[in-house]
Design an enzyme around this catalytic site. Structure first.
Site, mmCIF file in Angstrom:
data_model
loop_
_atom_site.group_PDB
_atom_site.id
_atom_site.type_symbol
_atom_site.label_atom_id
_atom_site.label_comp_id
_atom_site.label_asym_id
_atom_site.label_seq_id
_atom_site.Cartn_x
_atom_site.Cartn_y
_atom_site.Cartn_z
ATOM 1 N N SER A 162 39.844 -21.080 8.671
ATOM 2 C CA SER A 162 39.157 -21.325 9.947
ATOM 3 C C SER A 162 37.845 -22.047 9.697
ATOM 4 C CB SER A 162 38.858 -19.991 10.635
ATOM 5 O OG SER A 162 38.030 -20.190 11.751
ATOM 6 N N TYR A 177 35.709 -11.691 10.132
ATOM 7 C CA TYR A 177 36.733 -12.734 10.287
ATOM 8 C C TYR A 177 36.396 -13.938 9.395
ATOM 9 C CZ TYR A 177 39.546 -16.389 12.550
ATOM 10 O OH TYR A 177 40.416 -17.425 12.790
HETATM 11 N N1 LIG Z 1 43.546 -20.848 17.655
HETATM 12 C C1 LIG Z 1 42.450 -21.226 17.034
HETATM 13 O O1 LIG Z 1 41.545 -21.855 17.622
HETATM 14 C C2 LIG Z 1 42.261 -20.915 15.581
HETATM 15 C C3 LIG Z 1 41.048 -21.285 14.985
HETATM 16 C C4 LIG Z 1 40.849 -21.015 13.639
HETATM 17 C C5 LIG Z 1 41.841 -20.405 12.898
HETATM 18 N N2 LIG Z 1 43.012 -20.053 13.505
HETATM 19 C C6 LIG Z 1 44.014 -19.373 12.662
HETATM 20 O O2 LIG Z 1 45.294 -19.933 12.902
HETATM 21 C C7 LIG Z 1 46.300 -18.914 12.704
HETATM 22 C C8 LIG Z 1 47.242 -18.899 13.905
HETATM 23 O O3 LIG Z 1 46.510 -18.525 15.043
HETATM 24 P P1 LIG Z 1 47.021 -18.675 16.560
HETATM 25 O O4 LIG Z 1 45.894 -19.240 17.317
HETATM 26 O O5 LIG Z 1 48.358 -19.307 16.601
HETATM 27 O O6 LIG Z 1 47.103 -17.126 16.944
HETATM 28 P P2 LIG Z 1 48.251 -16.214 17.590
HETATM 29 O O7 LIG Z 1 47.576 -14.926 17.915
HETATM 30 O O8 LIG Z 1 48.976 -16.934 18.678
HETATM 31 O O9 LIG Z 1 49.286 -15.991 16.380
HETATM 32 C C9 LIG Z 1 49.059 -15.087 15.354
HETATM 33 C C10 LIG Z 1 50.335 -14.302 15.082
HETATM 34 O O10 LIG Z 1 50.136 -13.479 13.928
HETATM 35 C C11 LIG Z 1 50.917 -12.312 14.111
HETATM 36 N N3 LIG Z 1 50.431 -11.225 13.259
HETATM 37 C C12 LIG Z 1 49.293 -10.491 13.399
HETATM 38 N N4 LIG Z 1 49.229 -9.550 12.436
HETATM 39 C C13 LIG Z 1 50.335 -9.681 11.669
HETATM 40 C C14 LIG Z 1 50.839 -8.981 10.535
HETATM 41 N N5 LIG Z 1 50.181 -7.940 10.013
HETATM 42 N N6 LIG Z 1 52.013 -9.394 9.996
HETATM 43 C C15 LIG Z 1 52.698 -10.434 10.540
HETATM 44 N N7 LIG Z 1 52.278 -11.119 11.626
HETATM 45 C C16 LIG Z 1 51.110 -10.743 12.188
HETATM 46 C C17 LIG Z 1 50.751 -11.977 15.590
HETATM 47 O O11 LIG Z 1 51.780 -11.120 16.063
HETATM 48 C C18 LIG Z 1 50.778 -13.369 16.223
HETATM 49 O O12 LIG Z 1 52.091 -13.711 16.654
HETATM 50 C C19 LIG Z 1 45.532 -17.603 12.476
HETATM 51 O O13 LIG Z 1 45.438 -17.350 11.099
HETATM 52 C C20 LIG Z 1 44.152 -17.908 13.020
HETATM 53 O O14 LIG Z 1 43.148 -17.123 12.406
HETATM 54 C C21 LIG Z 1 43.247 -20.281 14.822
#
Ligand SMILES: NC(=O)c1ccc[n+]([C@@H]2O[C@H](COP(=O)([O-])OP(=O)(O)OC[C@H]3O[C@@H](n4cnc5c(N)ncnc54)[C@H](O)[C@@H]3O)[C@@H](O)[C@H]2O)c1
Length: 270
Positions: A162, A177
């Site tokens: 991130s 985080y």
């Molecule tokens: N959306 C953003 O702006 C953003 C920014 C920076 C980083 N990220 C990173 O991108 C990645 C994807 O994020 P997203 O926005 O698609 O979020 P999201 O919440 O839509 O998807 C995350 C998924 O991870 C699954 N998950 C959580 N704990 C788990 C576990 N213990 N085992 C297996 N699965 C698990 C959840 O059920 C969920 O489906 C994450 O790592 C997030 O930190 C996202």
């Protein structure tokens, strides 16, 4: 020296992941980066192993139907529940993937959780929850896949960290985080260095402000303030993150390992 084009001899309409077996974790929501990546990888010929803590028969069938509608053909897909906090779960998921497809070529780690709280409000429990999913979970699944990659002498890992890890805290996530995602960057670089001699690559993406459920906690005013500070003046789409995953998973990035790719609309240029 002759200046060859990168894919000399190949047509330009080839699929970037033809027959590649790609494991993607964090796919349960149709709005997620993991789902967008699964759909794009299918369009490029990949066979999929989709993992999520929340995976059920219903979610599996919704994911399959949605990808089929988007891409125009039903994906060759194995959907499994997997809690990446458990090394046993991760090993089992990779074993089942290999049983079904004979090998795995690529792992994309999109599972993650975010909590927004000030440093002094972070309890031991909250710290451990974030670290166990974002850092230890990513470590666990990378380790399970690497055992296979080492036997095969090939494999590609794409991890999601991130912007929070780069700028000192997130716009959404707290210090725990940010620290967990900093760990993901270091983990990815270590894997890249250790396994490069075996032809195994690992790279990490630092996204920011991608329109998924992770942004649902922001009020309209907060979102407007954040957007005004983004040079591209909008949030990112999950499909744009999927594009970065496709690049790093495919041979287009064949000479890249240990790299950090920024997908942040210009918020952090360094
Ligand atoms: N959306 C953003 O702006 C953003 C920014 C920076 C980083 N990220 C990173 O991108 C990645 C994807 O994020 P997203 O926005 O698609 O979020 P999201 O919440 O839509 O998807 C995350 C998924 O991870 C699954 N998950 C959580 N704990 C788990 C576990 N213990 N085992 C297996 N699965 C698990 C959840 O059920 C969920 O489906 C994450 O790592 C997030 O930190 C996202």
């Amino acid at each position: 020296m002759k200046n060859n084009p990168p894919n000399e001899g190949q047509p330009y309409n080839y699929r970037l992941l033809d027959d590649q077996v790609c494991v993607i974790v964090g796919v349960a929501s149709l709005r997620s980066i993991g789902y967008a990546t699964a759909a794009l990888f299918t369009a490029h010929g990949a066979r999929l192993v989709l993992l999520d803590l929340a995976m059920t028969h219903q979610i599996a069938s919704d994911l399959t139907a949605s990808i089929a509608a988007q891409v125009g053909h039903t994906p060759d897909v194995l959907c499994l529940p997997c809690d990446i906090r458990s090394a046993t779960d991760c090993d089992r998921a990779i074993e089942q993937a290999v049983l079904r497809f004979g090998r795995i070529d690529c792992l994309v780690n999109c599972a993650g959780i975010v909590r927004s709280e000030g440093m002094l409000s972070i309890t031991d429990e909250a710290y451990e929850t974030i670290m166990n999913v974002n850092l230890k979970g990513t470590f666990n699944l990378c380790k399970s896949a690497l055992k296979r990659f080492v036997d095969q002498r090939s494999g590609v890992i794409v991890n999601l960290a991130s912007l929070a890890a780069q700028r000192g805290g997130g716009l959404v996530g707290g210090a725990h985080y940010a620290a967990s995602k900093g760990g993901v960057i270091s983990l990815t670089r270590s894997i890249a260095r250790e396994f490069a001699p075996l032809g195994i690559r690992a790279n990490v993406i630092c996204p920011a402000m991608i329109e998924t459920s992770m942004l649902d906690g922001l009020s309209e005013d907060q979102l407007a303030a954040v957007i005004s500070a983004i040079p591209l003046k909008r949030v990112g789409k999950a499909s744009e993150l999927a594009g970065a995953c496709l690049f790093l998973a495919s041979d287009l990035s064949g000479f890249m390992t240990g790299a950090t790719l920024d997908v942040n609309g210009g918020m952090h240029i360094h």
